[in-house]
Scaffold this motif. Structure first.
Motif, PDB file in Angstrom:
ATOM      1  N   MET A   1       0.824  -1.205   0.000  1.00  0.00           N
ATOM      2  CA  MET A   1       0.000   0.000   0.000  1.00  0.00           C
ATOM      3  C   MET A   1       0.866   1.266   0.000  1.00  0.00           C
ATOM      4  SD  MET A   1      -3.234  -0.596  -0.100  1.00  0.00           S
ATOM      5  CE  MET A   1      -4.219  -2.104  -0.093  1.00  0.00           C
ATOM      6  N   VAL A   2       1.922   1.239   0.790  1.00  0.00           N
ATOM      7  CA  VAL A   2       2.816   2.396   0.865  1.00  0.00           C
ATOM      8  C   VAL A   2       3.406   2.695  -0.506  1.00  0.00           C
ATOM      9  CG1 VAL A   2       5.007   3.246   1.778  1.00  0.00           C
ATOM     10  CG2 VAL A   2       3.374   2.108   3.304  1.00  0.00           C
ATOM     11  N   PHE A   3       3.858   1.651  -1.196  1.00  0.00           N
ATOM     12  CA  PHE A   3       4.522   1.884  -2.472  1.00  0.00           C
ATOM     13  C   PHE A   3       3.550   2.160  -3.612  1.00  0.00           C
ATOM     14  CE2 PHE A   3       8.227   0.902  -0.225  1.00  0.00           C
ATOM     15  CZ  PHE A   3       9.286   1.361  -0.990  1.00  0.00           C
ATOM     16  N   ALA A   4       2.337   1.667  -3.510  1.00  0.00           N
ATOM     17  CA  ALA A   4       1.325   2.057  -4.489  1.00  0.00           C
ATOM     18  C   ALA A   4       1.029   3.543  -4.337  1.00  0.00           C
ATOM     19  CB  ALA A   4       0.053   1.232  -4.293  1.00  0.00           C
ATOM     20  N   SER A   5       0.919   3.984  -3.101  1.00  0.00           N
ATOM     21  CA  SER A   5       0.685   5.399  -2.824  1.00  0.00           C
ATOM     22  C   SER A   5       1.843   6.255  -3.321  1.00  0.00           C
ATOM     23  CB  SER A   5       0.481   5.616  -1.319  1.00  0.00           C
ATOM     24  OG  SER A   5       0.358   6.983  -1.006  1.00  0.00           O
ATOM     25  N   ILE A   6       3.073   5.789  -3.102  1.00  0.00           N
ATOM     26  CA  ILE A   6       4.256   6.516  -3.557  1.00  0.00           C
ATOM     27  C   ILE A   6       4.266   6.613  -5.079  1.00  0.00           C
ATOM     28  CG2 ILE A   6       6.773   6.357  -3.798  1.00  0.00           C
ATOM     29  CD1 ILE A   6       6.850   5.280  -0.928  1.00  0.00           C
ATOM     30  N   LEU A   7       3.869   5.537  -5.750  1.00  0.00           N
ATOM     31  CA  LEU A   7       3.868   5.567  -7.206  1.00  0.00           C
ATOM     32  C   LEU A   7       2.881   6.604  -7.732  1.00  0.00           C
ATOM     33  CD1 LEU A   7       5.156   3.683  -9.584  1.00  0.00           C
ATOM     34  CD2 LEU A   7       2.768   3.107  -9.925  1.00  0.00           C
ATOM     35  N   TYR A   8       1.730   6.716  -7.094  1.00  0.00           N
ATOM     36  CA  TYR A   8       0.730   7.680  -7.537  1.00  0.00           C
ATOM     37  C   TYR A   8       1.103   9.120  -7.159  1.00  0.00           C
ATOM     38  CZ  TYR A   8      -2.345   3.669  -8.413  1.00  0.00           C
ATOM     39  OH  TYR A   8      -2.899   2.501  -8.896  1.00  0.00           O
ATOM     40  N   PHE A   9       1.719   9.270  -5.991  1.00  0.00           N
ATOM     41  CA  PHE A   9       2.066  10.612  -5.492  1.00  0.00           C
ATOM     42  C   PHE A   9       3.500  10.621  -4.961  1.00  0.00           C
ATOM     43  CE2 PHE A   9      -2.510   9.858  -4.766  1.00  0.00           C
ATOM     44  CZ  PHE A   9      -3.038  10.840  -5.596  1.00  0.00           C
ATOM     45  N   PRO A  10       4.485  10.519  -5.857  1.00  0.00           N
ATOM     46  CA  PRO A  10       5.887  10.345  -5.418  1.00  0.00           C
ATOM     47  C   PRO A  10       6.485  11.521  -4.669  1.00  0.00           C
ATOM     48  CG  PRO A  10       5.773  10.759  -7.781  1.00  0.00           C
ATOM     49  CD  PRO A  10       4.361  10.520  -7.312  1.00  0.00           C
ATOM     50  N   LEU A  11       5.943  12.714  -4.863  1.00  0.00           N
ATOM     51  CA  LEU A  11       6.533  13.888  -4.211  1.00  0.00           C
ATOM     52  C   LEU A  11       5.870  14.240  -2.888  1.00  0.00           C
ATOM     53  CD1 LEU A  11       7.231  16.253  -7.260  1.00  0.00           C
ATOM     54  CD2 LEU A  11       8.643  14.429  -6.283  1.00  0.00           C
ATOM     55  N   ASN A  12       4.818  13.521  -2.531  1.00  0.00           N
ATOM     56  CA  ASN A  12       4.190  13.748  -1.222  1.00  0.00           C
ATOM     57  C   ASN A  12       5.173  13.373  -0.124  1.00  0.00           C
ATOM     58  OD1 ASN A  12       1.922  14.469  -2.594  1.00  0.00           O
ATOM     59  ND2 ASN A  12       0.555  13.038  -1.558  1.00  0.00           N
ATOM     60  N   ASP A  13       5.325  14.252   0.863  1.00  0.00           N
ATOM     61  CA  ASP A  13       6.248  13.974   1.960  1.00  0.00           C
ATOM     62  C   ASP A  13       5.723  12.870   2.871  1.00  0.00           C
ATOM     63  OD1 ASP A  13       8.204  15.743   1.248  1.00  0.00           O
ATOM     64  OD2 ASP A  13       7.533  17.333   2.577  1.00  0.00           O
TER      65      ASP A  13
END
Length: 207
Positions: A125-137
């Motif tokens: 889940m963390v990495f799916a989120s990162i893929l969609y929003f990579p610049l979110n802190d």
């Protein structure tokens, strides 16, 4: 209306608390590769993701899942409407299995090896989120904040090397495989996200 992320947390907490007080439930839910492959107890792949080794283990996983799971759930719902709910649950459950499968196969002849916890699915889940929003802190302990793609890279490297070190008795490889699976699944659900990820990362400047 209660979100699917919150519902999964409620179910996981309930089952984990039951397992804390019921040794039989705990033992039958563990991901024991020997029992899976030699005794055909394949349900352990799924049930092991709903039990935890301690209250801290449970709390950390569910706290992390709450923030990142909601992001992925919202993306799936926006992309696929009602079908997004089915895909989200499928993603979570399959991540539990896929993240454990490589290590389980390697340990299939070791009767005393066990693993448990939702860490692999949470990593997905963390990495799916990162893929969609990579610049979110993403902030560590509310102090150190880094863009998701940077923290994700550090996490991958850390999990790879720690996966070769069994001294801490934590299945870091499940974190690694879960993270990889999460990114792959995210792209499969929204192929344009791969280019979006590259475009956003390429424009990032630390200054």
């Amino acid at each position: 209306m209660i979100s699917l992320t919150t519902l999964i947390i409620i179910v996981t907490v309930a089952i984990s608390l039951l397992a804390f007080s019921n040794a039989e439930v705990f033992q039958k839910s563990l991901m024991n590769p020997f029992m899976v492959f030699k005794k055909n107890q394949y349900w352990r792949f799924v049930t092991s993701g709903f039990i935890h080794g301690s209250y801290i283990h449970l709390g950390f996983n569910m706290f992390t899942f709450y923030f990142f799971g909601r992001v992925v759930e919202q993306v799936f719902m926006q992309l696929y409407g009602g079908m997004g709910a089915v895909l989200f649950i499928l993603f979570y459950l399959s991540a539990i299995v896929i993240s454990d499968l490589p290590v389980a196969w390697k340990k299939k002849d070791q009767l005393n090896y066990n693993s448990l916890g939702a860490s692999g699915a949470v990593s997905a889940m963390v990495f799916a989120s990162i893929l969609y929003f990579p610049l979110n802190d993403i902030c560590l302990y509310g102090i150190l904040c880094l863009p998701g793609f940077i923290l994700g890279t550090i996490y991958i490297v850390y999990s790879y090397y720690q996966g070769r070190n069994i001294s801490d008795n934590i299945n870091h490889e499940a974190h690694l495989y879960g993270a990889i699976y999460g990114a792959v699944f995210a792209i499969a659900m929204y192929p344009a996200s791969a280019k979006g990820f590259i475009d956003q990362v390429s424009t990032y400047s630390i200054f």
